[in-house]
Design a protein around this motif. Sequence first.
Motif, short mmCIF file in Angstrom:
data_model
loop_
_atom_site.label_atom_id
_atom_site.label_comp_id
_atom_site.label_asym_id
_atom_site.label_seq_id
_atom_site.Cartn_x
_atom_site.Cartn_y
_atom_site.Cartn_z
N PHE A 80 -1.40 7.05 5.83
CA PHE A 80 -1.44 5.55 7.27
C PHE A 80 -1.81 4.82 6.17
N PHE A 81 -2.59 4.43 5.56
CA PHE A 81 -2.89 3.06 4.28
C PHE A 81 -1.37 2.88 4.09
N GLU A 82 -0.68 3.75 3.44
CA GLU A 82 0.76 3.01 2.65
C GLU A 82 1.47 3.00 4.00
N LEU A 83 1.86 3.87 4.91
CA LEU A 83 2.61 3.89 6.08
C LEU A 83 2.84 1.77 6.74
N GLN A 84 1.55 1.35 6.87
CA GLN A 84 1.01 -0.03 7.00
C GLN A 84 0.61 -1.47 6.22
N LEU A 85 1.46 -0.74 4.82
CA LEU A 85 1.89 -1.79 4.50
C LEU A 85 3.32 -2.03 3.93
N TRP A 89 5.02 5.44 -0.89
CA TRP A 89 5.88 3.78 -1.16
C TRP A 89 6.14 3.81 -1.26
N SER A 98 7.33 -2.80 3.16
CA SER A 98 8.03 -2.27 2.45
C SER A 98 8.08 -2.57 0.22
#
Length: 226
Positions: free
Chosen positions: A113-118, A45, A120
């Motif tokens: 997947f969780f981090e990609l939704q957050l 992330w 930047s």
Amino acid sequence: VALCRMDQALVRTIADNGNSTRLAMSAGLTILAGSMIFGAVFGAWRAPIQALYSAFKMPALIFSVTLASSVINIMLAQVLGSGLTSRQVWLCILTSLAIACTLLAALSPVLLFFELQLPSPDSPGAMSIYQAVLLVNTAAVGIAGIIGNIRLYRLLRAMTKSTAVAARVLTSWILVTGLTGCELSWVLSPFLAKPGIPIPLINPDAFNGNFFEYCFRTLRALAGEY
């Protein structure tokens, strides 16, 4: 698969001086691969360079903790009446860590997947997101460690033929390894650098404090004393 299922053949290999070299190599490679995958996701992330740093730091932390605590864990196993040899202690610990790292690798796609939704690290409120990412990944390590220790207890019980001895040995190992892990994780940190600062390879305050001081300061800050 045999490591995670704790097959009887695996237990016999450790107990009866079987092909321990092959087992140790398998466990070591599993630890290396699983911890590198999880480490890369842990830092993904923040930035690609953080993912690279964390991918190498995570296995370095696990193997360093194992080496640093191995001598006293061997002594404790003897003092507490387990009858385990040094080789058997090593194999028990490596097996437990291999199971934990397998679980971390299995959780890594979900965490990624969780981090990609957050948002930047440059977005507003990035510090809150950083704390959430840190908390989730730390919780994953804790859950994997608990499950690894549950399997280790089963292995120790099969090796020592005593529930009480297995519980005593496991408790002592958790205390020693936990204290060692706390300090070494502080030295090797950050696995996830705070937003808005350059990403260091090594913690610049590694020898200017310790893990417990940091936790104490954090708790005081949360209590509003700063």
